[in-house]
Each structure stands twice: as structure tokens, then as C-alpha cells.
Design a protein around this motif. Sequence first.
Motif, PDB file in Angstrom:
ATOM      1  N   GLY A  51       0.808  -1.220   0.000  1.00 21.31           N
ATOM      2  CA  GLY A  51       0.000   0.000   0.000  1.00 21.31           C
ATOM      3  C   GLY A  51       0.835   1.261   0.000  1.00 21.31           C
ATOM      4  O   GLY A  51       0.516   2.246  -0.675  1.00 21.31           O
ATOM      5  N   ALA A  52       1.944   1.237   0.776  1.00 19.26           N
ATOM      6  CA  ALA A  52       2.812   2.409   0.809  1.00 19.26           C
ATOM      7  C   ALA A  52       3.450   2.663  -0.551  1.00 19.26           C
ATOM      8  O   ALA A  52       3.565   3.807  -1.004  1.00 19.26           O
ATOM      9  N   LEU A  53       3.890   1.603  -1.226  1.00 17.02           N
ATOM     10  CA  LEU A  53       4.485   1.761  -2.554  1.00 17.02           C
ATOM     11  C   LEU A  53       3.483   2.326  -3.539  1.00 17.02           C
ATOM     12  O   LEU A  53       3.807   3.202  -4.356  1.00 17.02           O
ATOM     13  N   ILE A  54       2.256   1.834  -3.487  1.00 14.73           N
ATOM     14  CA  ILE A  54       1.229   2.333  -4.421  1.00 14.73           C
ATOM     15  C   ILE A  54       0.955   3.804  -4.162  1.00 14.73           C
ATOM     16  O   ILE A  54       0.798   4.611  -5.101  1.00 14.73           O
ATOM     17  N   ALA A  55       0.893   4.195  -2.891  1.00 20.26           N
ATOM     18  CA  ALA A  55       0.636   5.599  -2.568  1.00 20.26           C
ATOM     19  C   ALA A  55       1.762   6.498  -3.082  1.00 20.26           C
ATOM     20  O   ALA A  55       1.528   7.587  -3.620  1.00 20.26           O
ATOM     21  N   ILE A  56       3.006   6.050  -2.893  1.00 20.31           N
ATOM     22  CA  ILE A  56       4.145   6.840  -3.368  1.00 20.31           C
ATOM     23  C   ILE A  56       4.103   7.007  -4.895  1.00 20.31           C
ATOM     24  O   ILE A  56       4.283   8.097  -5.437  1.00 20.31           O
ATOM     25  N   LEU A  57       3.825   5.927  -5.599  1.00 26.21           N
ATOM     26  CA  LEU A  57       3.756   5.986  -7.058  1.00 26.21           C
ATOM     27  C   LEU A  57       2.619   6.877  -7.527  1.00 26.21           C
ATOM     28  O   LEU A  57       2.742   7.614  -8.518  1.00 26.21           O
ATOM     29  N   ALA A  58       1.492   6.813  -6.835  1.00 24.85           N
ATOM     30  CA  ALA A  58       0.357   7.664  -7.224  1.00 24.85           C
ATOM     31  C   ALA A  58       0.698   9.136  -7.062  1.00 24.85           C
ATOM     32  O   ALA A  58       0.361   9.975  -7.919  1.00 24.85           O
ATOM     33  N   CYS A  59       1.357   9.481  -5.975  1.00 24.88           N
ATOM     34  CA  CYS A  59       1.757  10.878  -5.767  1.00 24.88           C
ATOM     35  C   CYS A  59       2.705  11.350  -6.860  1.00 24.88           C
ATOM     36  O   CYS A  59       2.597  12.471  -7.384  1.00 24.88           O
ATOM     37  N   ILE A  60       3.646  10.506  -7.189  1.00 21.42           N
ATOM     38  CA  ILE A  60       4.594  10.871  -8.253  1.00 21.42           C
ATOM     39  C   ILE A  60       3.865  11.090  -9.568  1.00 21.42           C
ATOM     40  O   ILE A  60       4.139  12.038 -10.322  1.00 21.42           O
ATOM     41  N   PHE A  61       2.908  10.238  -9.887  1.00 17.83           N
ATOM     42  CA  PHE A  61       2.165  10.352 -11.141  1.00 17.83           C
ATOM     43  C   PHE A  61       1.362  11.655 -11.171  1.00 17.83           C
ATOM     44  O   PHE A  61       1.320  12.347 -12.193  1.00 17.83           O
ATOM     45  N   VAL A  62       0.711  11.984 -10.055  1.00 19.23           N
ATOM     46  CA  VAL A  62      -0.070  13.227 -10.013  1.00 19.23           C
ATOM     47  C   VAL A  62       0.836  14.439 -10.207  1.00 19.23           C
ATOM     48  O   VAL A  62       0.508  15.392 -10.927  1.00 19.23           O
ATOM     49  N   LEU A  63       1.994  14.433  -9.558  1.00 19.18           N
ATOM     50  CA  LEU A  63       2.923  15.541  -9.726  1.00 19.18           C
ATOM     51  C   LEU A  63       3.383  15.690 -11.177  1.00 19.18           C
ATOM     52  O   LEU A  63       3.479  16.797 -11.706  1.00 19.18           O
ATOM     53  N   LEU A  64       3.668  14.565 -11.836  1.00 16.45           N
ATOM     54  CA  LEU A  64       4.086  14.618 -13.247  1.00 16.45           C
ATOM     55  C   LEU A  64       2.991  15.186 -14.128  1.00 16.45           C
ATOM     56  O   LEU A  64       3.248  15.987 -15.045  1.00 16.45           O
ATOM     57  N   VAL A  65       1.749  14.783 -13.879  1.00 16.60           N
ATOM     58  CA  VAL A  65       0.643  15.300 -14.685  1.00 16.60           C
ATOM     59  C   VAL A  65       0.499  16.799 -14.502  1.00 16.60           C
ATOM     60  O   VAL A  65       0.294  17.558 -15.463  1.00 16.60           O
ATOM     61  N   LEU A  66       0.628  17.278 -13.258  1.00 18.84           N
ATOM     62  CA  LEU A  66       0.510  18.711 -13.016  1.00 18.84           C
ATOM     63  C   LEU A  66       1.627  19.493 -13.708  1.00 18.84           C
ATOM     64  O   LEU A  66       1.407  20.557 -14.291  1.00 18.84           O
ATOM     65  N   VAL A  67       2.827  18.965 -13.623  1.00 19.94           N
ATOM     66  CA  VAL A  67       3.956  19.643 -14.269  1.00 19.94           C
ATOM     67  C   VAL A  67       3.744  19.722 -15.773  1.00 19.94           C
ATOM     68  O   VAL A  67       3.957  20.760 -16.416  1.00 19.94           O
ATOM     69  N   LEU A  68       3.335  18.607 -16.395  1.00 22.46           N
ATOM     70  CA  LEU A  68       3.101  18.602 -17.837  1.00 22.46           C
ATOM     71  C   LEU A  68       1.978  19.556 -18.211  1.00 22.46           C
ATOM     72  O   LEU A  68       2.030  20.227 -19.260  1.00 22.46           O
TER      73      LEU A  68
END
Length: 801
Positions: free
Chosen positions: A620-637
Motif C-alpha cells: 500500500g505504501a508503494l502504491i501511494a508513493i507511485l500515485a503521488c509521483i504520477f499526479v505531480l508529473l501530470v501537473l507539471v506537464l
Amino acid sequence: MWTSGRMSNAKSWLGLGMSLYFWGLMDLTTTVLSGTPTPPGELEALLSDKPQSHLRTKRSWVWNQFFVLEEYTGTDPLYVGKLHSDMDRGDGSIKYILSGEGAGVVFTIDDTTGDIHAIQRLDREERAQYTLRAQALDRRTGRPMEPESEFIIKIQDINDNEPKFLDGPYVATVPEMSPVGTSVIQVTATDADDPTYGNSARVVYSILQGQPYFSVDSKTGVIRTALMNMDREAKEYYEVIIQAKDMGGQLGGLAGTTTVNITLSDVNDNPPRFPQKHYQMSVLESAPVSSTVGRVFAKDLDEGINAEMKYTIVDGDGADAFDINTDPNFQVGIITVKKPLSFESKKSYTLKVEGANPHLEMRFLNLGPFQDITTVHISVEDVDEPPVFEPGFYFVEVPEDVAIGTTIQIISAKDPDVTNNSIRYSIDRSSDPGRFFYVDITTGALMTARPLDREEFAWHNITVLAMEMNNPSQVGSVSVTIKVLDVNDNAPEFPRFYEAFVCENAKAGQLIQTVSAVDQDDPHNGQHFHYSLAPEAANNPNFTVRDNQDNTARILTRRSGFRQQEQSVFYLPILIADNGQPVLSSTGTLTIQVCSCDDDGHVLSCSPEAYMLPVSLSRGALIAILACIFVLLVLVLLILSMRRHQKQPYIIDDEENIHENIVRYDDEGGGEEDTEAFDIAAMWNPREAQAGGAPKSRQDMLPEIESLSRYVPQTCAVNSTVHSYVLAKLYEADMDLWAPPFDSLQTYMFEGDGSVAGSLSSLQSATSDSEQSFDFLTDWGPRFRKLAELYGASEGPAPLW
């Protein structure tokens, strides 16, 4: 015992046959008589008074052979012969039976008397003899009275077949001019009659048609020439009729004919001759090499190999400018251009052309000579030729740091014609798509139009065109190869990102990394790099740099006792300098991580947090970390995309739209005496432009004119040519993406003809003082709102002026 009698068709044999028949019956019970013609010697012996024993020894008659003539044309059956048995008493008790070839069909027998008749027409050429069998039976009991006996009926030949040429008609060939008696061909006639009986098959040959040219051998049928010097060119074909007659050619013999078509084959007995002794030809001076100028023909009455010709140029002042070849199909001489022609150099040529037979026959050499000569005059016609460059190829070397507008080569071309028209130069843009060069239209000076970079393009191959002013269709071209020479304009740098590690237990002086550098420049003496610590890290207590003098350097430790907890990463700046003029250098950073190692120097861990982080994280912790990273990338793009597509408006708002604003000036210009309104000298000062940075974005209609000559030296405005200055400005404008095209030319068509609004011009407006209504402007939309407000009707009272 069988006996037979035959009544021959020849009357002279009838009585003799009957006498022999009766004589045999009376004297010999076993005598066999035959219908065969009796030889004279035996006939005399039979009729003499000598003892019978002597007579019996000389008799050679046999009964089993009959003779009958062919082609009997009578209406009654043809009598062949008679069979008789010794047991026949004449009372009809014996029945004769005939069997075998043709029995009952061709031949019949009277079963009572034994008489044999032929009931069909006989042809010896179809069948020469028949083999039959005879038998005598008791008529009452059917019992054979004697054994069955076999006999032969032979068909005697008559002359009923004419000679025939089975291989006719014949075709033969004989060379012309052949001697008398030369064998041409042998014909053969075949006669189907019996060659062993009389002269019916003896054939004699004669010629009915073809004299006096040919003759035939009467016995062999060989046809020979009978006339000397028969010329094919006078008469080529002959039809000869040959007759073959049997009976030795005597009167009454039958004859057959055949046709022999004889052709005289050609020999080389006619020399070639030119029908014209002088030929007049013309050729354009622009004719390419190997192009055809004209043809000459030497007529030869012969044919085939005997008419083959070989043409050569034997004399004349055009032997080096023209060549001649023989057309093998039509045997004509084709004159071609051997080298480029020039009307200005030579206007006419004369050739002596020889035509000769290559295949000669020795016996006809007295009819020669077998060659002939003609004269060919060739006139060179002037054409408008394109300009010619001198030289025909240019090779230019130019350093890459050459200034824009610098002349690197003078291209020269001239009109080869007598008129010597003016030349205009240009560059084929397909050969210079980057537009790096420019050529002066009148002088041919080749100049640089953009900065050159050897590292981008080391070679340029361009095509310079030269066009005649009076005839633009005449264009010449020349290739110009430009080699860009290297200058030291690139600093050396690391070829890749360097990252090293140092063990915590490392000792002082230990090698931790070897680095190298690359330089895009290519000096004549080769690359040689110098490595050292950057000035800000010159006194670095942890690491040092040792130059290996081979374009590499070693990174060594200066101390020991590195600890991850104290500092896990070191950034070591390294200065790299080349040996060019001027010397260029750059600073590269080496990243050094402190790692824990075993005693053998193998890395165990390079992260100080490795001791404090848990061994593993939950899913669960790994999934949460990956989700946060993905959201940040989408916002930056998303932010980057919005910034990229957001453009600064060219016009601030509708109020400032030039199409809807009227700008009113309250001051009046000073005219030509006003020298303070604008300082034109600022345009010629290349240093007034900003030294660097991106050009400013336009915010209103007032252009912020930057200097377009930052690439022009300080002395350009004073000493440079106008071309250099304009080229520099053109390059500056091309590189400035935000600069509006102030120098563009707008072309406007006539207004009002096809517009719903009609013309807004006051040139053709009415000159009366009557009021005009502009209320319709309010119906034209927002683009005409300003005009409607200014010229439209207002609710208040009209102002007093």
C-alpha cells in the motif's frame, strides 16, 4: 498330272501354244506345258527328229507361270490361260477351283473347262504378279482328284507412264560471271514403267526454255551454264524448263517437264562510286560531341557482303574536329562531331572522305579501283551560347569565424558569343538550402550571408548561375566547393556524465576515476587537453587531479577516513583546457559518492540511509508513493503545456486595434528642417543594440527596433560595403522571431467593387454640403463600431462650430 495351256495375246504364239499343248497330251503323261514364250533353241529341239531322250533333257518348260498384258481395254474378260488335269475325260466330272491372290475378284476360272480370265483392268505399276492355287475335285463327291498346285500370273508392262520429276520444281543458284560449263543443278525424272522390259523407262533430258544461257546433259540431267559473263546486275532470275522423255526420246514416247528457277548470286564485280563529288553540310556550334552532322553514300551495284563499305576521312582541315562511321544496315557514312565546335574560332571545315569495299575478289581487281573519294564542306552556324565560367570549377577555403558579408571568392563568367552580353550572377538555391552564401549580381563576388560552423557543415557545394541580360534563357553554371577551415571555437568537455565512488576505508593517493574529454574542433596538430582543479577547488583537501599527458587525467584521494555519515557525496569541479589559439576551457563536475566497502574494495552500500530504512515497504505504501509521483508529473506537464500554448496578444485589446482606432496628432512635423525628431545615425551604430539576451516581445504597435547588425564589426558602417551591411541586417531579422515584417510590401486591390459596404473612400464622394447618414455602420458588426460611433447619428443636438 496337271497340264496347262495359254493363249497368248500375241497372235504369233497362239498356234505354237496349241501345238505344244496337244503334243504334250499325246506323248508325255507327265509333261508340264507352260504359257511361257518358248525359247527358239528349245522349239527347234522339240520339232526336230532327234531321239526323245535327248529332247527331254533339253526341255525346261514349267506349267506354273502365266503372262498377261496390263491395261487391257476390251469389253470381254481377258483370257489368261487354261488348266487341265490328266484325269479330266471331258465329261464334266472334274470341277476346277481357283484360290489365292485376286481369285474371284481379279481372276475367274471356268470350273468345267479350266479356262482362266481376268475380269478387272490390270496395272503392273500397282501389282506386278499374282500367286494363285488350283485344284481339281470330283464333281459328284467333291473329293480332290489331284493335290492342290500353286502357279503365278505375271503382268507384262506397256509404256503407260510418263517420266515425272518428283523433286520439282527446282531452285538453284550459281555465281554471276561463272565460266561456261559451270554445274548449276542436277534434275532427275522417274518412270514407273518396267526398266527391264524394252525402252519404256529409258529417259532422255532436253531443255525447252532457258537457252542460250543454260544447257542440260541428256543422260544425267545436269544443268550447266552455257553463256559467259552473265551479269546479275543486268538479269538476276532465270526460269528454265527441262523435259524428260521415255522410249529413249523416240517418237511416241511419253514426256514430263519441270521448272528450274535459277538465281545468279552476287560477286564483287562493281566498284563503289559517290553520286556526288561535293557535299555541303552545316552544324550548330552547340552540337554535342557524337551528334550527327550529315551522311554520305557511295553507291555499289553489288549486294550483301560485296556491297559493304568502309568510310574514312583521308584529308582535310576537319579531321580532328569530325569523325565518320559506317551504318552497317544502310552502308552510309555518318559524319559526327568529334570535339566541341566554336563559331568564333572556326566557321567552316573541309573533309576528304573515302568509301571503299573491304572485301575484294582477286579475279575482278581489273574492274577497279574499288574505292572512291568525295569532298565534304561543313559550315559552323553561330548560336546564342550560355555564359562560360573561367575556370570551370572553384575550390575555396574559408575559416569558420569569417564575418558575415566577407567576400571569399570572385566568380567570373563571360559570354562566348561575339555580342558579349552582360552577365548577371545568382546562386542555385537548391544547392544552398541554408542560404549561407550570397553572390553579387553584377560583380560575381561570393560572400557569406550567415555564420559558418565547421562542426555543423564542414563542406559546402553550391552552384553559381550566370545569366545573359539580353537572353535570360541562356544560363551557365559552375560548381563551387567551399571547405570551412577550423578555428578554435569549441571548448573541451566531458564526453559523458562521470560518477565515481570512494570507499570509506580508502587511503591517501588511491585512484578513484580516470577521465577524458572531447573537443569538436579539429586542429592541425591534434588535440591536447590539460586537466586541473577549478580555481574554486584548487585547495581541495579531499581529492586531486593528475594530468596523464595523453588527454586523460586521474582523480586521486588526498586523505583517508571518509565517512558516509559526515558527507556522502562530493562534487569535484575539473578545469579542462585545450591547446588552441585562443585557449578555450570548460569546467566539468565529477560526482563522487562515499560508499562502504569490504576489505577487498568491493562496494557494499553507497547510501547512508540504508542503515535506517526498513528492509521493505508494504504494498500500500508503494502504491501511494507511485500515485503521488504520477499526479505531480501530470501537473507539471499541464503547466508546461499551458505556458507553451499561451501567447502574448499581438494587440493588447480591442480598444487598441489599429483597424478600429483613429490616432490623432496635435503637433505638426517640422519637415526637412526637423532634425531632432529622429536620429537616423542610431541605425548605423551597431553597438546601440543590447549585448545579449532574448529579444523583447512586442506589446503595442510601436516597434522596439533592436540593432540588426550585432554581427557586423564596429567599422562596418564606415568601411564595409552596403552588401555586407544589408546581409547582416537580413540575418538579424531572420533570427528574430518576434520582429514584425516592417519591410514587407502590402498590395491592396481596388475596394468597393465587390463589397457589400461599397467604397469608403472620399475620393469619389459627393461634394455637396448635404448631410450624409452613416447609421448603416451600426449594422456592420463590431469591426465598424468605432466608425459608427464617430459618424453615426447622435441623440443630442448638433454642436455649433
